[in-house]
Design a protein around this motif. Structure first.
Motif, PDB file in Angstrom:
ATOM      1  N   CYS A  47      14.877  24.561  48.401  1.00  0.00           N
ATOM      2  CA  CYS A  47      16.469  24.805  47.945  1.00  0.00           C
ATOM      3  C   CYS A  47      16.557  25.653  46.813  1.00  0.00           C
ATOM      4  CB  CYS A  47      17.100  23.319  47.744  1.00  0.00           C
ATOM      5  SG  CYS A  47      16.575  22.441  46.464  1.00  0.00           S
ATOM      6  N   SER A  48      17.733  26.227  46.561  1.00  0.00           N
ATOM      7  CA  SER A  48      17.835  26.982  45.401  1.00  0.00           C
ATOM      8  C   SER A  48      19.503  27.044  45.051  1.00  0.00           C
ATOM      9  CB  SER A  48      17.426  28.521  45.731  1.00  0.00           C
ATOM     10  OG  SER A  48      17.316  29.170  44.864  1.00  0.00           O
ATOM     11  N   VAL A  49      19.720  27.596  43.969  1.00  0.00           N
ATOM     12  CA  VAL A  49      21.183  27.565  43.424  1.00  0.00           C
ATOM     13  C   VAL A  49      21.297  28.747  42.492  1.00  0.00           C
ATOM     14  CG1 VAL A  49      22.889  26.431  42.030  1.00  0.00           C
ATOM     15  CG2 VAL A  49      21.235  25.014  43.190  1.00  0.00           C
ATOM     16  N   GLY A  50      22.523  29.497  43.012  1.00  0.00           N
ATOM     17  CA  GLY A  50      22.587  30.615  41.931  1.00  0.00           C
ATOM     18  C   GLY A  50      23.817  31.594  42.772  1.00  0.00           C
ATOM     19  N   PRO A  51      23.775  32.940  41.911  1.00  0.00           N
ATOM     20  CA  PRO A  51      24.891  33.767  42.306  1.00  0.00           C
ATOM     21  C   PRO A  51      24.594  34.607  43.548  1.00  0.00           C
ATOM     22  CG  PRO A  51      23.959  34.433  40.225  1.00  0.00           C
ATOM     23  CD  PRO A  51      23.221  33.157  40.890  1.00  0.00           C
ATOM     24  N   MET A  52      25.739  35.105  44.247  1.00  0.00           N
ATOM     25  CA  MET A  52      25.500  35.946  45.297  1.00  0.00           C
ATOM     26  C   MET A  52      26.612  36.816  45.123  1.00  0.00           C
ATOM     27  SD  MET A  52      23.058  34.529  47.258  1.00  0.00           S
ATOM     28  CE  MET A  52      22.426  33.097  46.868  1.00  0.00           C
ATOM     29  N   PHE A  53      26.163  38.210  45.623  1.00  0.00           N
ATOM     30  CA  PHE A  53      27.123  39.455  45.462  1.00  0.00           C
ATOM     31  C   PHE A  53      27.593  39.967  46.645  1.00  0.00           C
ATOM     32  CE2 PHE A  53      24.272  38.479  42.012  1.00  0.00           C
ATOM     33  CZ  PHE A  53      25.234  38.308  40.704  1.00  0.00           C
TER      34      PHE A  53
END
Length: 422
Positions: free
Chosen positions: A106-112
């Motif tokens: 799993c991962s957490v972070g910004p997308m664009f």
RNA sequence: GUGGGUGUAGCUCAAAGGUUAGAGCAUCAGGCUGUGGUCCUGGGGGCUGAGGGUUCGAGACCCUUCACCCACCCCA
């Protein structure tokens, strides 16, 4: 001079909203740990080709929504528009298919995405992403639904729907595509402009249209769900059975389709009517061909993403009373000499101590302390120094007492009262 | 990319073409010695998003442009 502000669709996130983000991540990590997911952090920037190959070169994301530029070396680079592509790349690059029989990450972070912003949609947005590689059995599909359910329950969200569908595998989707095109060709005159374009491109997405006329047409149309191959049908039946065993209610939405090309079999969306037009705040599905298409061994995959901004809009405001700590009000220069020793003692013992950096009247300092909602104020002036004491005022109780002017003893007393306050 | 709405103080909003653009909230300072919230008094803070035009006179009317919001397309 003109003020510099954030780019369109990019925002500063702070205050109450950031608290909700943190709460969401905290709850998420609790369940991702419990269910055996390993967290990874991946680059925000990747080669453009990664997204073109995984998401599909005729999807809107790739065609018009990516932040893409050429770097000094001449490579085409892209700010990631979604997480799965990078997760697959990482799975292959790190050779995990060879070292473990299945992989939960799993991962957490910004997308664009370069889209027009609107309610619940920004150009920089945050996703929590969950992927399972190497499990083709339908039980894992149900496990993800279970995970979603646990998250929503713990976050206190109850107005939502979990919609599920199957979009079939390569073979049943291909044959259905022809049936669908034949059908829509006969009803072409009734479709809107957008749908005529969809008919050329990806007829399945006509089911997504919000135009009333088109909805009527699709009401008469054959459904992919009804022409699934035996394997896909069995998979979906098993999935449904497991979900039921978990005690979770889901709605089968035979018109549910997804915008990314790689999905197969199970797809799902969690929606809320409290979100405006962008009502899906979690979504995902199975992608059993993607890993192979990206150059790896044939490996089943399934995952989902949470739109953190959208989920945060549904999270109720927390009413936990936070500890606002203590304020040090000093009158005169001699009192200031004690500031550092008191600040050191408080910080060491885990008490937040605030004070006025510039010299102000006691009244102003008291007002400031009240403004900051401090629970206690330490008052030190010439009177106290003469007597070798310091005054401790309890702001909510409006009581005060004299303590010996000794940082250690002062801190111990505050700690004792903080515990008493709870 | 397309459509609609909105731009006035840090925030929420007034000012129906006519003095020096106001109010509430917030902020700061006072209300006799060193004590907060309520109350009273006062202060600071604005190129009315920007540029042009009409007019004796524009925050208001016209044109252009920019930004934000909502919706479409599409997506988390």
């Amino acid at each position: 001079m003109e003020k510099i502000r954030t780019l369109r669709g990019f925002r500063d996130i702070f205050g109450e909203e950031l608290e909700k983000f943190k709460r969401i991540e905290r709850v998420f990590r609790k369940y991702s740990d419990l269910l055996g997911f390993r967290e990874v952090e991946l680059p925000v920037l990747e080669k453009t080709e990664l997204f073109v190959r995984s998401i599909g070169d005729t999807t809107d994301i790739v065609e018009k929504e990516m932040f893409t530029f050429t770097d000094v070396g001449g490579d085409s680079l892209t700010m990631r528009p979604e997480a799965t592509a990078g997760m697959v790349r990482s799975y292959l690059q790190e050779g995990l298919y060879a070292t473990e029989r299945m992989t939960k990450v799993c991962s957490v972070g910004p997308m664009f995405r370069h889209e027009r912003p609107q309610k619940g949609r920004y150009r920089e947005f945050h996703q929590i992403d969950v992927e399972v590689f190497g499990v083709k059995e339908a039980i894992v599909d149900a496990e993800l639904i279970f995970m979603i359910r646990m998250l929503l329950d713990e976050l206190g969200i109850d107005r939502y729907r979990i919609e599920v569908n199957s979009v079939g595998c390569k073979t049943c989707r291909e044959s259905f595509r022809k049936v669908l095109i034949d059908f829509f060709e006969t009803r072409k005159s009734e479709l809107c402009e957008d749908c005529l374009r969809r008919l050329e491109r990806n007829p399945l997405r006509i089911f997504d249209c919000k135009n009333e006329q088109c909805i009527r047409v699709t009401g008469d149309s054959p459904l992919l769900f009804d022409s699934l191959c035996d394997e896909c049908k069995d998979h979906f039946t098993l999935f449904q059975g497991y979900v039921k065993e978990f005690g979770i209610e889901v709605d089968i939405n035979k018109r549910l389709v997804r915008g990314l090309d790689y999905y197969t079999k199970t797809v799902f969306e969690v929606t809320s009517e409290d979100l405006g037009a962008q009502k899906a705040f979690m979504a995902g599905g199975r992608y059993d061909n993607l890993v192979e298409e990206m150059g790896g061994p044939a490996t089943a995959g399934i995952g989902f993403a949470i739109g953190v901004e959208r989920l945060a809009m549904l999270v109720p405001a927390s009413r936990e009373k936070e500890d606002r700590g203590c304020f040090f009000a000093c009158v005169g220069d001699r009192a200031r000499d004690h500031l550092i020793s008191i600040l050191k003692a408080c910080t060491t013992e885990g008490i937040t101590l605030r004070y006025a950096y510039e010299a102000k009247s006691l009244k102003a300092q008291m007002r400031y302390a009240d403004n900051l909602k401090c629970d206690f104020v330490l008052i030190l002036g010439d009177d106290e120094i003469e007597k070798g004491i310091i005054t401790l005022r309890n702001m909510s109780a409006k009581t005060q007492q004299e303590l010996p002017l000794d940082p250690q003893k002062v801190v111990m007393e505050i700690k004792r009262q903080v515990i008493g306050n709870r």
